[in-house]
Design an enzyme around this catalytic site. Structure first.
Site, mmCIF file in Angstrom:
data_model
loop_
_atom_site.group_PDB
_atom_site.id
_atom_site.type_symbol
_atom_site.label_atom_id
_atom_site.label_comp_id
_atom_site.label_asym_id
_atom_site.label_seq_id
_atom_site.Cartn_x
_atom_site.Cartn_y
_atom_site.Cartn_z
ATOM 1 N N ASP B 80 3.551 -6.834 1.058
ATOM 2 C CA ASP B 80 3.822 -5.550 0.409
ATOM 3 C C ASP B 80 3.768 -4.446 1.452
ATOM 4 O O ASP B 80 3.270 -4.634 2.573
ATOM 5 C CB ASP B 80 2.783 -5.300 -0.697
ATOM 6 C CG ASP B 80 3.217 -4.194 -1.661
ATOM 7 O OD1 ASP B 80 4.345 -3.680 -1.527
ATOM 8 O OD2 ASP B 80 2.413 -3.856 -2.545
ATOM 9 N N LYS B 81 4.284 -3.301 1.057
ATOM 10 C CA LYS B 81 4.212 -2.108 1.895
ATOM 11 C C LYS B 81 3.514 -1.036 1.085
ATOM 12 O O LYS B 81 3.663 -0.967 -0.139
ATOM 13 C CB LYS B 81 5.630 -1.635 2.240
ATOM 14 C CG LYS B 81 5.683 -0.485 3.207
ATOM 15 C CD LYS B 81 6.302 0.824 2.763
ATOM 16 C CE LYS B 81 6.317 1.203 1.336
ATOM 17 N NZ LYS B 81 6.640 2.638 1.105
ATOM 18 N N HIS B 82 2.703 -0.205 1.733
ATOM 19 C CA HIS B 82 2.104 0.934 1.044
ATOM 20 C C HIS B 82 2.302 2.167 1.901
ATOM 21 O O HIS B 82 2.206 2.112 3.129
ATOM 22 C CB HIS B 82 0.609 0.708 0.821
ATOM 23 C CG HIS B 82 -0.057 1.889 0.161
ATOM 24 N ND1 HIS B 82 -0.002 2.093 -1.202
ATOM 25 C CD2 HIS B 82 -0.744 2.941 0.675
ATOM 26 C CE1 HIS B 82 -0.641 3.213 -1.492
ATOM 27 N NE2 HIS B 82 -1.096 3.743 -0.385
ATOM 28 N N SER B 83 2.608 3.288 1.255
ATOM 29 C CA SER B 83 2.736 4.545 1.986
ATOM 30 C C SER B 83 1.659 5.506 1.512
ATOM 31 O O SER B 83 1.305 5.523 0.332
ATOM 32 C CB SER B 83 4.110 5.165 1.732
ATOM 33 O OG SER B 83 4.091 6.537 2.089
ATOM 34 N N THR B 120 6.641 6.137 -6.693
ATOM 35 C CA THR B 120 7.706 5.148 -6.877
ATOM 36 C C THR B 120 7.999 4.887 -8.357
ATOM 37 O O THR B 120 9.168 4.746 -8.752
ATOM 38 C CB THR B 120 7.310 3.840 -6.167
ATOM 39 O OG1 THR B 120 7.154 4.124 -4.777
ATOM 40 C CG2 THR B 120 8.382 2.776 -6.331
ATOM 41 N N ARG B 168 -12.123 11.518 -8.266
ATOM 42 C CA ARG B 168 -11.979 12.144 -6.947
ATOM 43 C C ARG B 168 -11.136 13.410 -7.002
ATOM 44 O O ARG B 168 -11.467 14.409 -6.360
ATOM 45 C CB ARG B 168 -11.393 11.145 -5.936
ATOM 46 C CG ARG B 168 -12.467 10.193 -5.399
ATOM 47 C CD ARG B 168 -11.857 8.993 -4.704
ATOM 48 N NE ARG B 168 -11.036 9.387 -3.579
ATOM 49 C CZ ARG B 168 -10.031 8.663 -3.097
ATOM 50 N NH1 ARG B 168 -9.737 7.498 -3.661
ATOM 51 N NH2 ARG B 168 -9.338 9.076 -2.067
ATOM 52 N N SER B 183 -9.754 2.491 -1.877
ATOM 53 C CA SER B 183 -8.838 2.598 -3.008
ATOM 54 C C SER B 183 -7.546 1.813 -2.749
ATOM 55 O O SER B 183 -7.117 1.000 -3.569
ATOM 56 C CB SER B 183 -8.520 4.074 -3.269
ATOM 57 O OG SER B 183 -7.577 4.189 -4.301
ATOM 58 N N LYS B 187 -6.772 -2.169 -4.420
ATOM 59 C CA LYS B 187 -5.626 -2.376 -5.312
ATOM 60 C C LYS B 187 -4.684 -3.427 -4.758
ATOM 61 O O LYS B 187 -4.222 -4.321 -5.469
ATOM 62 C CB LYS B 187 -4.855 -1.057 -5.470
ATOM 63 C CG LYS B 187 -5.242 -0.291 -6.706
ATOM 64 C CD LYS B 187 -4.397 0.968 -6.849
ATOM 65 C CE LYS B 187 -4.566 1.897 -5.665
ATOM 66 N NZ LYS B 187 -4.632 3.318 -6.034
ATOM 67 N N LYS B 188 -4.369 -3.304 -3.456
ATOM 68 C CA LYS B 188 -3.406 -4.220 -2.849
ATOM 69 C C LYS B 188 -4.010 -5.622 -2.777
ATOM 70 O O LYS B 188 -3.325 -6.617 -2.999
ATOM 71 C CB LYS B 188 -3.024 -3.733 -1.447
ATOM 72 C CG LYS B 188 -2.222 -2.424 -1.464
ATOM 73 C CD LYS B 188 -0.834 -2.624 -2.027
ATOM 74 C CE LYS B 188 -0.084 -1.317 -2.189
ATOM 75 N NZ LYS B 188 1.260 -1.501 -2.741
#
Lengths: 440, 440
Positions: B80-83, B120, B168, B183, B187-188
């Site tokens: 996966d990718k996360h930004s 997204t 937060r 965080s 999740k990932k």
């Protein structure tokens, strides 16, 4: 403005404006700011501190978050004493009648005990019938007729403090000086005082164990009290051993009544000495006397003439209590026959006392509160027989636990025994009862 | 152990034990620790930080606070990718189909937009019929048949993160690196990944404006991701201007579909370049290719052959969307005829863009969320015509605002106009799109 903007500012170490602080305290009072936002700000204040200017506005905003008492109809100077709390610290019970008998109005808003420290309201409630939850009208009537009145903080008085105080215990933000100062001064200020003496305890049974922290707190209290229009002075006093002999509610009231009656046991003398000195500062700050010497002389006279005891008797009667406790405290106060001796495990000298541990030991068996909603058993307590520097032989009593349940008494006695350090050599110095007067 | 004991420890700068952290996160998950205690700990972590060891346990505890997804039945590497989020940052929409078409399983758990950054899920929802709240069974079915699936975080996945994330925002504890890392990775990690590429944005439209802070975050993410068993790499990439031309949900989807179709406008090229590079790192980390060069070649082929577009089309259809958007995005995506030109106030060169301000301007007129429960208007957006370094004449368009309400459009245009700095001289250097690859 949003609550998180104020939190962010303090988090980043910036100075909060008066507008920021008043917005936040308004939100606390109105219930528009969530508990989790309040606690985040409390932690940010804990870690990043507050300037004098912020401290003053915070205190003022909390002071005016609810009603303030107005005793302008009583034509006397209004003065009070506050203590940061300790073990066996019962001076309020002596100071209020002594100072009131001198002609000062003493509207005393007091608290309950929690953890190792006792509370004046709990002590007073061991007097059969004594009521501490007075309405505003009753409070003023007692104040007018007797000269002093004792009551708990009502919901209308500094409600922002009430909310924040409850959160602090659960979020490990109790010991922050700006929060302690704002809490104390806002409550006292809302009671309409002209003058206030603060007894800042130092040592093993105090909230502030270290002297430098206690001194910093004392300076902040004095500065903020004065900024809020109350002539304020603080005394740094010793809490490295229980004050006097009695620890526990009914036993402490008994000790006080005996002192007011002129029956001064050696071990109880520090209670009287400290009460007289704090009272003398109150008389000077209230501008009744020009000097501490004059104030001390006046107080000795009030005490030895029986006027202080008489004032105490009137207060007990006015607040619904059985005033016969003043004539025969051992008969009319609730006491318990069962006692348990705390023996010295060895011969030597008392060099050190873990005073908080004594408070916790007594609280754990019903003499105080471990949790905020615990019920208190007024008869439970401890009478200390020895002070730091005293010589003791193995098997001799360090003191006596009072408790109707033998198992509990034994458990407390064990904890108390281990709270005393007995060494071959006497301590190099004895802790002075009064250490410092802080005027600014 | 009590929650306030853990809070006190972190407040005092001590290291929390694994037991402390797991006790606290369990309490957050079970609801036995109050919100105001959670927020006090969040603030203490914000101000006192966390060690690598604490970071790892915190992340692991949050990762296992609920269910974890198990795609072992799918015999492919999972990546996966996360930004960290930006303005016009739509690379997920290109990366997922490109990488999936190469044979990698991409279980993408995505988020919503808030503040200046888009999300997204919001973008995908501008495709008529597209559903982002898939059940676990639907998610796995789409993943199996299409190769990638896009969904929001369910209540069962890392519930402790869900709770803490919500607090937060309201307590000004968003920007703490240990909390961001825990965080993201929790999740990932709960989605059962083998490999993960993290796009850490730097610059005026990024969460982390300063490069050193962004780099510190990237290192912490890579270290913690690897410690949690996910092969992790981070790229520091530019967010000093919108990525590509389109900002706003439907406009961004349109830009992506055009790129997948091989219709590459000059202004949109950085979106494609960055998507290809992030994808290439994913293929290498997923051990499909030995080198970035091989991965890049494979991706070019997948793209130009139309396989990436085909994969995207299958995903849209599988998630309930109208797949005709792939054939004629301008016809089948919701767009608006009313536009408003943002004119350059003077002649010169674009030297600087306040990118966050563009995001906020579009969010304020419905293209994003100012508050978490705001509704989004998918047609609202902005098309940027110029990039940093471009020459512009007075009155020429910096870009175009898309919005059905002229007053709102004018307001956004004014804010966007002032977000562009136009100087006589060109900037000394252009910000590089990709700055650094961080492997440890």
């Amino acid at each position: 403005m949003r609550p998180q903007d104020v939190i962010r500012k303090k988090r980043d170490g910036a100075q909060l404006s008066a507008e920021d602080i008043r917005f936040f305290i308004d939100g606390v009072t109105q219930g528009t700011i969530a508990d989790y936002q309040i606690s985040a700000l409390l932690m940010a204040i804990f870690l990043n501190g507050m300037s004098d200017a912020e401290q003053e506005v915070l205190t003022d905003a909390m002071l005016h978050s609810g009603n303030t008492l107005d005793f302008s109809a009583i034509d006397k100077p209004k003065a009070d004493k506050h203590s940061t709390g300790g073990v066996g610290d019962k001076t309020s019970l002596l100071i209020a009648p002594m100072v009131a008998a001198c002609g000062i109005c003493v509207p005393m808003i007091s608290g309950r005990g929690l953890g190792h420290t006792g509370g004046t309201l709990d002590k007073l409630e061991s007097i059969p019938g004594y009521r501490v939850n007075l309405s505003a009208e009753e409070f003023e009537r007692v104040l007018k007729t007797v000269g002093y009145a004792m009551s708990g903080q009502t919901a209308e008085l500094a409600p922002a403090d009430k909310k924040m105080y409850a959160l602090r215990d659960a979020t490990a933000t109790v010991e922050a000086i700006p929060l302690i100062v704002a809490s104390i001064i806002s409550k006292k200020g809302a009671a309409g005082l002209d003058a206030m003496v603060i007894d800042v305890k130092v040592g093993s049974g105090a909230f502030m164990v270290a002297e430098d922290r206690a001194r910093a707190l004392a300076h902040a209290l004095v500065k903020t009290g004065n900024a809020c229009g109350i002539r304020t002075r603080a005394l740094l006093t010793d809490m490295n051993q229980p004050l006097g002999q009695a620890v526990g509610n009914s036993l402490e009231v008994k000790e006080c009544i005996e002192l007011l009656r002129g029956e001064v046991a050696d071990g109880a003398r520090p209670v009287l000495d400290l009460s007289l000195e704090l009272s003398a500062h109150m008389l000077v700050l209230a501008q009744l006397d020009d000097s501490l010497a004059a104030a001390r002389a006046r107080l000795q006279d009030i005490l030895s003439s029986g006027q202080a005891l008489e004032c105490f008797r009137q207060n007990v009667a006015a607040q619904g209590g059985d005033a016969r406790v003043c004539d025969d405290p051992a008969k009319f106060l609730p006491l318990v026959a069962q006692t348990f001796k705390v023996e010295s495990p060895r011969s030597g000298f008392v060099t050190k006392v873990n005073t908080a541990e004594i408070g916790h030991a007594i609280a754990a068996i019903g003499g105080g509160r471990v949790r905020i909603d615990d019920a208190i058993d007024p008869v439970v307590g401890f009478i200390a027989e020895l002070k730091i520097g005293d010589r003791v032989s193995a098997g001799v009593a360090l003191g006596t636990v009072y408790c109707g349940d033998e198992d509990k008494a034994r458990a407390a006695a064990q904890r108390i025994q281990s709270a005393y350090e007995i060494d071959d050599q006497p301590p190099r110095e004895l802790p002075p009862l009064m250490r410092e007067v802080i005027n600014e």
